[in-house]
Design an enzyme around this catalytic site. Structure first.
Site, PDB file in Angstrom:
ATOM      1  N   GLU A  73      -0.926  -8.826   5.150  1.00 47.27           N
ATOM      2  CA  GLU A  73      -0.794  -8.939   6.612  1.00 47.27           C
ATOM      3  C   GLU A  73      -2.145  -8.878   7.312  1.00 47.27           C
ATOM      4  OE1 GLU A  73      -0.962  -4.529   6.014  1.00 47.27           O
ATOM      5  OE2 GLU A  73      -0.160  -6.254   4.927  1.00 47.27           O
ATOM      6  N   HIS A 101      -3.370  -5.780   1.150  1.00 46.75           N
ATOM      7  CA  HIS A 101      -2.697  -5.980   2.445  1.00 46.75           C
ATOM      8  C   HIS A 101      -2.670  -7.458   2.850  1.00 46.75           C
ATOM      9  CE1 HIS A 101      -2.359  -1.770   3.980  1.00 46.75           C
ATOM     10  NE2 HIS A 101      -3.347  -1.557   3.129  1.00 46.75           N
ATOM     11  N   CYS A 161       0.846  -1.199   0.000  1.00 48.52           N
ATOM     12  CA  CYS A 161       0.000   0.000   0.000  1.00 48.52           C
ATOM     13  C   CYS A 161       0.883   1.251   0.000  1.00 48.52           C
ATOM     14  CB  CYS A 161      -0.979  -0.054   1.168  1.00 48.52           C
ATOM     15  SG  CYS A 161      -2.397   1.054   0.973  1.00 48.52           S
TER      16      CYS A 161
END
Length: 230
Positions: free
Chosen positions: A207, A205, A89
């Site tokens: 994560e 994302h 990002c």
């Protein structure tokens, strides 16, 4: 493999990244501060991560100020020596601003911040981060206002020619279609690498999709691919 996660003023996904790597993947992780310069504890087999957020408030342009931080100067040197670097990002935006990746991230086509789960797919067997997930649609969250990847036609042709496109937006069945593109990114591009295949940037994302408590572990597969193919 050892991981380093850089925190800039305005980062807000750094702890998410640390937790995913340390607790979900049982990896050694070191926190790095934007004012520091020392990366001597990392070798080229290791990986530095630039997390999401709003580095330096996203003043001027997203990532435009972060590229001048002392730590980023060391990260650029690390990448140029062959070390692995991943930007997610805002981290992707920083990598483009720093010249480690080609192209730019523009405002979303609808001019609004978008936060939702999307599907993306890799058709690329040539990079460590995609080798184990190629061909499989992955459900990964996005959260950005300026995530529309753009480059000129010559650059795009080079990216595809050299297998630098690592992820493209798709539907849940893996079809790369316009309706599956959340932000208007050119050619549905969600992530790219450099020619040397050691620097990676992506808007989604992983994560945030690394634990069953989050309802999704597709993101963990991406990190695991990198670890497996180190």
């Amino acid at each position: 493999m050892k991981f380093g996660v850089v925190t800039f003023p305005g980062s807000n996904c750094d702890q998410d990244m640390l937790d995913a790597l340390q607790y979900d993947l049982n990896q050694e992780v070191i926190s790095l501060w934007h004012k520091d310069k020392d990366l001597s504890m990392f070798g080229t087999e290791d990986c530095i991560l630039l997390p999401g957020g709003f580095s330096y408030g996203d003043y001027l342009r997203c990532g435009a100020i972060a590229k001048f931080s002392p730590m980023m100067q060391s990260v650029i040197e690390f990448a140029n020596k062959g070390g692995r670097v991943i930007g997610v990002c805002n981290g992707f935006q920083i990598l483009c601003e720093a010249g480690l990746l080609p192209g730019a991230l523009l405002k979303n086509q609808n001019q609004q911040f978008i936060c939702k789960n999307i599907y993306m797919k890799s058709e690329n067997l040539h990079t460590s981060i995609t080798k184990d997930v190629a061909g499989r649609p992955l459900m990964i969250p996005i959260a950005h206002g300026e995530g529309r990847y753009h480059a000129d036609e010559a650059t795009l042709d080079e990216l595809f020619k050299h297998n630098q496109v690592i992820f493209r937006y798709c539907d849940e069945f893996g079809n790369i279609i316009e309706d599956a593109n959340p932000n208007g990114a050119i050619r549905n591009i969600a992530g790219i690498s450099n020619k040397e295949k050691n620097v990676f940037g992506m808007m989604p994302h992983p994560e945030r999709a690394s634990n069953e408590l989050l309802g999704n572990r597709d993101g963990q597969l991406i990190f695991q691919s990198l670890i497996n193919n180190n």
